[in-house]
Design a protein around this motif. Structure first.
Motif, PDB file in Angstrom:
ATOM      1  N   GLY A   1       0.803  -1.222   0.000  1.00  0.00           N
ATOM      2  CA  GLY A   1       0.000   0.000   0.000  1.00  0.00           C
ATOM      3  C   GLY A   1       0.833   1.268   0.000  1.00  0.00           C
ATOM      4  N   GLY A   2       1.961   1.244   0.721  1.00  0.00           N
ATOM      5  CA  GLY A   2       2.811   2.437   0.803  1.00  0.00           C
ATOM      6  C   GLY A   2       3.281   2.930  -0.557  1.00  0.00           C
ATOM      7  N   PRO A   3       3.901   2.054  -1.367  1.00  0.00           N
ATOM      8  CA  PRO A   3       4.327   2.512  -2.691  1.00  0.00           C
ATOM      9  C   PRO A   3       3.165   3.015  -3.554  1.00  0.00           C
ATOM     10  N   CYS A   4       1.999   2.382  -3.416  1.00  0.00           N
ATOM     11  CA  CYS A   4       0.827   2.843  -4.181  1.00  0.00           C
ATOM     12  C   CYS A   4       0.439   4.260  -3.771  1.00  0.00           C
ATOM     13  N   MET A   5       0.406   4.504  -2.450  1.00  0.00           N
ATOM     14  CA  MET A   5       0.056   5.845  -1.968  1.00  0.00           C
ATOM     15  C   MET A   5       1.100   6.874  -2.392  1.00  0.00           C
ATOM     16  N   ILE A   6       2.364   6.489  -2.324  1.00  0.00           N
ATOM     17  CA  ILE A   6       3.437   7.402  -2.720  1.00  0.00           C
ATOM     18  C   ILE A   6       3.303   7.759  -4.195  1.00  0.00           C
ATOM     19  N   ARG A   7       3.143   6.759  -5.043  1.00  0.00           N
ATOM     20  CA  ARG A   7       3.054   7.001  -6.485  1.00  0.00           C
ATOM     21  C   ARG A   7       1.802   7.810  -6.846  1.00  0.00           C
ATOM     22  N   ALA A   8       0.681   7.502  -6.221  1.00  0.00           N
ATOM     23  CA  ALA A   8      -0.548   8.250  -6.498  1.00  0.00           C
ATOM     24  C   ALA A   8      -0.396   9.711  -6.082  1.00  0.00           C
ATOM     25  N   SER A   9       0.228   9.923  -4.947  1.00  0.00           N
ATOM     26  CA  SER A   9       0.446  11.295  -4.475  1.00  0.00           C
ATOM     27  C   SER A   9       1.412  12.034  -5.395  1.00  0.00           C
ATOM     28  N   ALA A  10       2.491  11.355  -5.786  1.00  0.00           N
ATOM     29  CA  ALA A  10       3.473  11.979  -6.675  1.00  0.00           C
ATOM     30  C   ALA A  10       2.851  12.334  -8.022  1.00  0.00           C
ATOM     31  N   LYS A  11       1.995  11.460  -8.517  1.00  0.00           N
ATOM     32  CA  LYS A  11       1.319  11.728  -9.798  1.00  0.00           C
ATOM     33  C   LYS A  11       0.473  12.990  -9.706  1.00  0.00           C
ATOM     34  N   ASN A  12      -0.090  13.242  -8.549  1.00  0.00           N
ATOM     35  CA  ASN A  12      -0.966  14.394  -8.358  1.00  0.00           C
ATOM     36  C   ASN A  12      -0.233  15.585  -7.739  1.00  0.00           C
ATOM     37  N   ASN A  13       1.042  15.745  -8.092  1.00  0.00           N
ATOM     38  CA  ASN A  13       1.870  16.792  -7.488  1.00  0.00           C
ATOM     39  C   ASN A  13       1.417  18.213  -7.805  1.00  0.00           C
ATOM     40  N   ALA A  14       0.502  18.381  -8.704  1.00  0.00           N
ATOM     41  CA  ALA A  14      -0.018  19.731  -8.954  1.00  0.00           C
ATOM     42  C   ALA A  14      -0.727  20.261  -7.709  1.00  0.00           C
ATOM     43  N   ALA A  15      -1.266  19.334  -6.896  1.00  0.00           N
ATOM     44  CA  ALA A  15      -2.018  19.756  -5.715  1.00  0.00           C
ATOM     45  C   ALA A  15      -1.608  19.031  -4.437  1.00  0.00           C
ATOM     46  N   VAL A  16      -0.776  17.997  -4.559  1.00  0.00           N
ATOM     47  CA  VAL A  16      -0.438  17.173  -3.399  1.00  0.00           C
ATOM     48  C   VAL A  16       1.069  17.169  -3.163  1.00  0.00           C
ATOM     49  N   THR A  17       1.453  17.351  -1.895  1.00  0.00           N
ATOM     50  CA  THR A  17       2.846  17.220  -1.490  1.00  0.00           C
ATOM     51  C   THR A  17       3.034  15.829  -0.911  1.00  0.00           C
ATOM     52  N   ILE A  18       4.006  15.075  -1.414  1.00  0.00           N
ATOM     53  CA  ILE A  18       4.305  13.745  -0.893  1.00  0.00           C
ATOM     54  C   ILE A  18       5.653  13.776  -0.185  1.00  0.00           C
ATOM     55  N   LEU A  19       5.646  13.342   1.075  1.00  0.00           N
ATOM     56  CA  LEU A  19       6.896  13.189   1.812  1.00  0.00           C
ATOM     57  C   LEU A  19       7.127  11.698   1.987  1.00  0.00           C
ATOM     58  N   SER A  20       8.276  11.230   1.533  1.00  0.00           N
ATOM     59  CA  SER A  20       8.561   9.799   1.578  1.00  0.00           C
ATOM     60  C   SER A  20       9.801   9.486   2.401  1.00  0.00           C
ATOM     61  N   ASN A  21      10.324  10.500   3.103  1.00  0.00           N
ATOM     62  CA  ASN A  21      11.514  10.306   3.917  1.00  0.00           C
ATOM     63  C   ASN A  21      11.510  11.338   5.043  1.00  0.00           C
ATOM     64  N   PRO A  22      11.797  10.926   6.264  1.00  0.00           N
ATOM     65  CA  PRO A  22      11.817  11.896   7.367  1.00  0.00           C
ATOM     66  C   PRO A  22      12.785  13.064   7.141  1.00  0.00           C
TER      67      PRO A  22
END
Length: 132
Positions: free
Chosen positions: A39-60
């Motif tokens: 699930g984590g990689p799916c959420m990361i990729r979906a968020s990254a794809k929507n970077n026009a409106a979504v910020t994805i943090l994948s590392n502390p």
């Protein structure tokens, strides 16, 4: 979402299961399989794809940058920041998938014909430059 009073998601923070750590510690097959994050990689990729409106943090290590962005931009992030975070997110999921694929290839009698290799850039080189 609006019908149910749910606000739009504009920030996603995901830390992946420690698959590489499980392998490095000599985990058995079942333990390593259990530490493959799905699930984590799916959420990361979906968020990254929507970077026009979504910020994805994948590392502390990205948390301080987010805090600075939000303080400088009235609680928001810039498109440039979101694109940088998306690029980092795709690199992370690619490396993660590569680690899983490489390990799995060692667990079977007939490894796949395609393999991927990832590496960390320790120093950038100009086109045509070789460090040797």
């Amino acid at each position: 979402m609006e019908k149910h009073g749910i606000r739009k998601i504009d920030l996603v923070v995901v830390n992946l299961y420690p698959f590489q750590k499980a392998v490095a510690q000599g985990g058995d097959f079942a333990n390593c399989i259990e530490n493959i994050d799905i699930g984590g990689p799916c959420m990361i990729r979906a968020s990254a794809k929507n970077n026009a409106a979504v910020t994805i943090l994948s590392n502390p290590s990205q948390y301080a940058g987010l805090k600075a962005q939000m303080m400088a931009n009235s609680g928001c992030t810039t498109f440039a920041f979101r694109k940088n975070m998306a690029a980092a997110a795709y690199a992370l999921t690619s490396a993660y998938d590569s680690a899983v694929s490489q390990w799995m290839a060692t667990q079977v009698d007939e490894p796949p014909a395609k393999q991927t290799v990832t590496f960390e850039i320790t120093r950038p080189l100009k086109y045509g430059c070789n460090p040797h």
